[in-house]
Structures are given as C-alpha cells and as structure tokens.
Write a protein that holds these residues in place. Structure first.
Motif, short mmCIF file in Angstrom:
data_model
loop_
_atom_site.label_atom_id
_atom_site.label_comp_id
_atom_site.label_asym_id
_atom_site.label_seq_id
_atom_site.Cartn_x
_atom_site.Cartn_y
_atom_site.Cartn_z
N GLY A 209 0.79 -1.22 0.00
CA GLY A 209 0.00 0.00 0.00
C GLY A 209 0.82 1.27 0.00
O GLY A 209 0.38 2.30 -0.49
N ASP A 210 2.02 1.23 0.59
CA ASP A 210 2.88 2.41 0.60
C ASP A 210 4.33 1.95 0.72
O ASP A 210 4.62 0.77 0.91
N THR A 211 5.25 2.91 0.58
CA THR A 211 6.66 2.53 0.55
C THR A 211 7.14 2.00 1.91
O THR A 211 8.03 1.16 1.96
N ALA A 212 6.56 2.49 3.00
CA ALA A 212 6.96 1.98 4.31
C ALA A 212 6.66 0.48 4.41
O ALA A 212 7.47 -0.30 4.95
N GLU A 213 5.51 0.05 3.90
CA GLU A 213 5.16 -1.37 3.91
C GLU A 213 6.13 -2.17 3.04
O GLU A 213 6.52 -3.29 3.39
N VAL A 214 6.54 -1.59 1.90
CA VAL A 214 7.50 -2.28 1.03
C VAL A 214 8.79 -2.57 1.79
O VAL A 214 9.32 -3.69 1.74
N PHE A 215 9.32 -1.58 2.48
CA PHE A 215 10.56 -1.78 3.20
C PHE A 215 10.40 -2.87 4.27
O PHE A 215 11.28 -3.72 4.44
N ARG A 216 9.27 -2.84 4.98
CA ARG A 216 9.06 -3.85 6.02
C ARG A 216 8.99 -5.26 5.44
O ARG A 216 9.55 -6.20 6.02
N LYS A 217 8.33 -5.42 4.29
CA LYS A 217 8.08 -6.76 3.75
C LYS A 217 9.16 -7.27 2.82
O LYS A 217 9.38 -8.49 2.72
N TYR A 218 9.84 -6.35 2.11
CA TYR A 218 10.73 -6.80 1.04
C TYR A 218 12.16 -6.27 1.09
O TYR A 218 13.08 -6.96 0.63
N LEU A 219 12.39 -5.07 1.59
CA LEU A 219 13.67 -4.43 1.33
C LEU A 219 14.54 -4.23 2.57
O LEU A 219 15.65 -3.72 2.46
N ALA A 220 14.05 -4.61 3.74
CA ALA A 220 14.87 -4.52 4.95
C ALA A 220 15.78 -5.75 5.05
O ALA A 220 15.56 -6.77 4.40
N ASP A 221 16.80 -5.63 5.86
CA ASP A 221 17.75 -6.74 6.05
C ASP A 221 17.00 -8.01 6.45
O ASP A 221 16.16 -8.00 7.36
N GLY A 222 17.27 -9.11 5.74
CA GLY A 222 16.63 -10.38 6.02
C GLY A 222 15.37 -10.62 5.22
O GLY A 222 14.80 -11.72 5.27
N LYS A 223 14.90 -9.62 4.47
CA LYS A 223 13.70 -9.77 3.65
C LYS A 223 14.08 -10.15 2.21
O LYS A 223 15.24 -10.05 1.81
N PRO A 224 13.10 -10.59 1.41
CA PRO A 224 13.42 -11.21 0.11
C PRO A 224 14.19 -10.33 -0.87
O PRO A 224 14.97 -10.84 -1.67
N GLY A 225 13.99 -9.01 -0.84
CA GLY A 225 14.64 -8.16 -1.84
C GLY A 225 15.85 -7.41 -1.32
O GLY A 225 16.37 -6.53 -2.01
N PHE A 226 16.33 -7.76 -0.11
CA PHE A 226 17.47 -7.03 0.45
C PHE A 226 18.77 -7.59 -0.08
O PHE A 226 19.01 -8.80 -0.03
N VAL A 227 19.63 -6.70 -0.58
CA VAL A 227 20.98 -7.08 -1.02
C VAL A 227 21.94 -6.09 -0.37
O VAL A 227 21.83 -4.88 -0.59
N PRO A 228 22.88 -6.57 0.43
CA PRO A 228 23.80 -5.64 1.10
C PRO A 228 24.78 -5.02 0.10
O PRO A 228 25.01 -5.54 -0.98
N HIS A 229 25.34 -3.90 0.49
CA HIS A 229 26.33 -3.22 -0.35
C HIS A 229 27.36 -2.60 0.58
O HIS A 229 27.01 -2.02 1.60
N ARG A 230 28.62 -2.71 0.21
CA ARG A 230 29.67 -2.05 1.00
C ARG A 230 29.90 -0.66 0.43
O ARG A 230 30.24 -0.49 -0.73
N TRP A 231 29.70 0.33 1.30
CA TRP A 231 29.86 1.72 0.89
C TRP A 231 31.24 2.23 1.27
O TRP A 231 32.16 1.47 1.48
N ALA A 232 31.36 3.54 1.40
CA ALA A 232 32.60 4.15 1.87
C ALA A 232 32.85 3.78 3.32
O ALA A 232 31.94 3.36 4.05
N THR A 233 34.09 3.94 3.78
CA THR A 233 34.36 3.80 5.20
C THR A 233 34.03 5.11 5.90
O THR A 233 33.98 6.18 5.27
N LEU A 234 33.82 5.03 7.20
CA LEU A 234 33.52 6.24 7.98
C LEU A 234 34.66 7.24 7.86
O LEU A 234 34.43 8.44 7.63
N GLY A 235 35.89 6.76 7.99
CA GLY A 235 37.04 7.65 7.90
C GLY A 235 37.16 8.33 6.55
O GLY A 235 37.47 9.53 6.46
#
Length: 293
Positions: free
Chosen positions: A153-179
């Motif tokens: 119904g909305d983007t918040a529901e998408v993140f909860r069901k599909y795009l958060a860590d451990g959900k079907p559409g989540f793919v991790p990515h390594r970004w920049a380091t903090l430093g």
C-alpha cells in the motif's frame, strides 16, 4: 546570518537527482514557502544538483549551504554522513563520491532477481522509471514500483516486507568507510554530520557509542538532533550526546516527497537552546542571496 538555535534551517533533503521526487527548483520553492531561512540539498552520494539548488535558493531569498549525504558501512551496517559547506569542485570529494556510487547497478539487478523469486517481476525496469539519475538507483525507487504494481500500500510497507535486512529483496552493499567519508568532506572545506542517528536500530548502545567515538576521532563535527525520523525523546537523547561528544547540532527534515515524507521542509521544532548549531561553524561557507550579501 542568525547563528542561534532559533534559525529555521533545513539541512537535509533529497531531489530527483538522487531518490527524491521533486526537482531542486521545486524543493527550493517549497522550502521558501515554509519559511526556511537556510537550506541545503543533500542528495545521496551525488552533488550534481547543487548549482541548480543554490541558484533557486537565492532566487527565493534563502541562504544556502552545499550538501551531500554519503553512504557509509560501519560495523556491518549502512550509516549516512551528511557533508555541509564544502567546495563541490574539490577533486578528492568528487572522486570519493564517484567510487561510492559505483556498484549500485549490480546491486539493483540482484535485488530485482530476488524480488522475481517472490513473484514481483520487472522490478529493475520498473524502478528505473522513478530514477532521475540511473547511477543512483536505490531501494526507494524499487519501493515506488512495488507500490505501483499493488503489492504493497505504501513505501513503508515495502521496506518492512521486502527491502529490509533479512527480507526477500534485500541485497547488502559495501559503501565508503567512515574515515573516508569524513576525510572527503573535511578536505573539501566542509563539516561532517552524523545523519539521523535514531534510525540505526540495529546498533546497541555499545555500537552507537563506537560510531560517535570513531566519528569524532576522524574529525567529524556534528550530529543531526532534530530530524524528520526522530521522536521527541530522541531529540533529547541526541542533544545530550551532542554535548557529551562535543558535537555541533544539525536540523533537517530528510524530505523526499510530498506523498512519502513524514515531515515537510522547514516544519521541525527548533534546536534546543543549549546546543551549538552546526551553521555557527559554517558562517564563512554560507552562500547568501545577492540582495543580502
């Protein structure tokens, strides 16, 4: 320029150049209409909208700071660092942001493949319809497509069901380091700010303390205290942490879209008066409109 906590400053928002839905010009008009006095556009890992945003801010009579939100991997999680008041032509910053943007397409194609396995097909092509800059395709663009096809119904529901860590559409990515992120911002003459610390829900107190400590050691100077995703209790918590770690306080809505964002541009409580506002560190970097310069 007013350097107190009573300035209506909005130093965190996104345009269509990254994952917002409005142009830099439309954002500037909206900010001005809402009484914003000092504004920054902080697109994800991208500074291509800054010149347009500065011109539009000045046309609307607002003071302006250059901005960006850098994606960082810290303790295995994604953290965001906002840079403010830097020289957007600095070659080191430009190279760093370009390297951070790299890999987004590959990650996006993996996400689409994972979503297809759970019955959501055509997600890569669908997400591209919402992307102003293909180099910056993100989970938010996928979320808008998934809402379009009626799976949520909305983007918040998408993140909860599909795009958060451990959900079907989540793919991790390594970004920049903090430093690296803090260094790019500092060497370009800017101030680095921890964005919306209350959103890093997977961090326990020890990891949060480590984030603030290492950020300070690298030369970071600010933290968002009043921001669109923080609760009133978190305003108090991060005001206290700003004082504990000797950090200036920032304020920003993290506005992305009229239809999606919880907080509109400029419609936030003022910073608590006991804090040092981050704009007091950036007086010489604020670009004033011609009539006020």
């Amino acid at each position: 320029m007013n350097s107190t906590c009573l300035l209506n400053a909005d130093l965190h928002c996104h345009s269509i150049v990254s994952d917002g839905t409005l142009s830099p010009e439309d954002l500037a008009a909206r900010a001005s209409a809402n009484g914003v006095e000092l504004w920054a556009l902080t697109d994800h890992d991208e500074i291509g909208g800054i010149a347009r945003a500065r011109a539009a801010a000045h046309a609307a009579g607002m003071a302006f700071l250059s901005g960006v939100e850098v994606s960082v991997t810290f303790a295995g999680e994604t953290v965001h660092i906002v840079g403010l008041g830097f020289d957007e032509n600095d070659p080191g910053l430009r190279r760093g942001l370009e390297s951070t943007r790299g890999g987004r397409e590959g990650r996006a194609r993996e996400m689409a493949a994972e979503l297809a396995r759970v019955g959501i097909h055509g997600a890569f092509e669908g997400a591209l319809k919402y992307v102003g800059n293909p180099d910056l395709i993100s989970r938010t663009h996928f979320a808008r497509y998934i809402v379009e096809v009626g799976a949520c119904g909305d983007t918040a529901e998408v993140f909860r069901k599909y795009l958060a860590d451990g959900k079907p559409g989540f793919v991790p990515h390594r970004w920049a380091t903090l430093g690296d992120a803090v260094r790019w911002i500092r060497e370009a003459g800017g101030v680095a700010v921890i964005a919306h610390p209350g959103r890093y829900h997977r961090f326990d107190a020890t990891k949060e303390y480590a984030l603030f400590s290492e950020f300070r050691e690298h030369g970071g100077q600010g933290v968002e205290v009043v921001t669109g995703s923080h609760t009133a209790a978190e305003y108090v918590k991060y005001a206290d942490m700003a004082i504990e770690f000797g950090l200036a306080a920032s304020r920003g809505s993290d506005f992305h879209s009229p239809a999606e964002s919880r907080t509109d541009l400029g419609r936030l409580p003022m910073l608590p008066g006991k804090l040092t506002p981050v704009w007091s560190l950036l007086q010489e970097r604020v670009a004033l409109p011609p009539q006020a310069a």
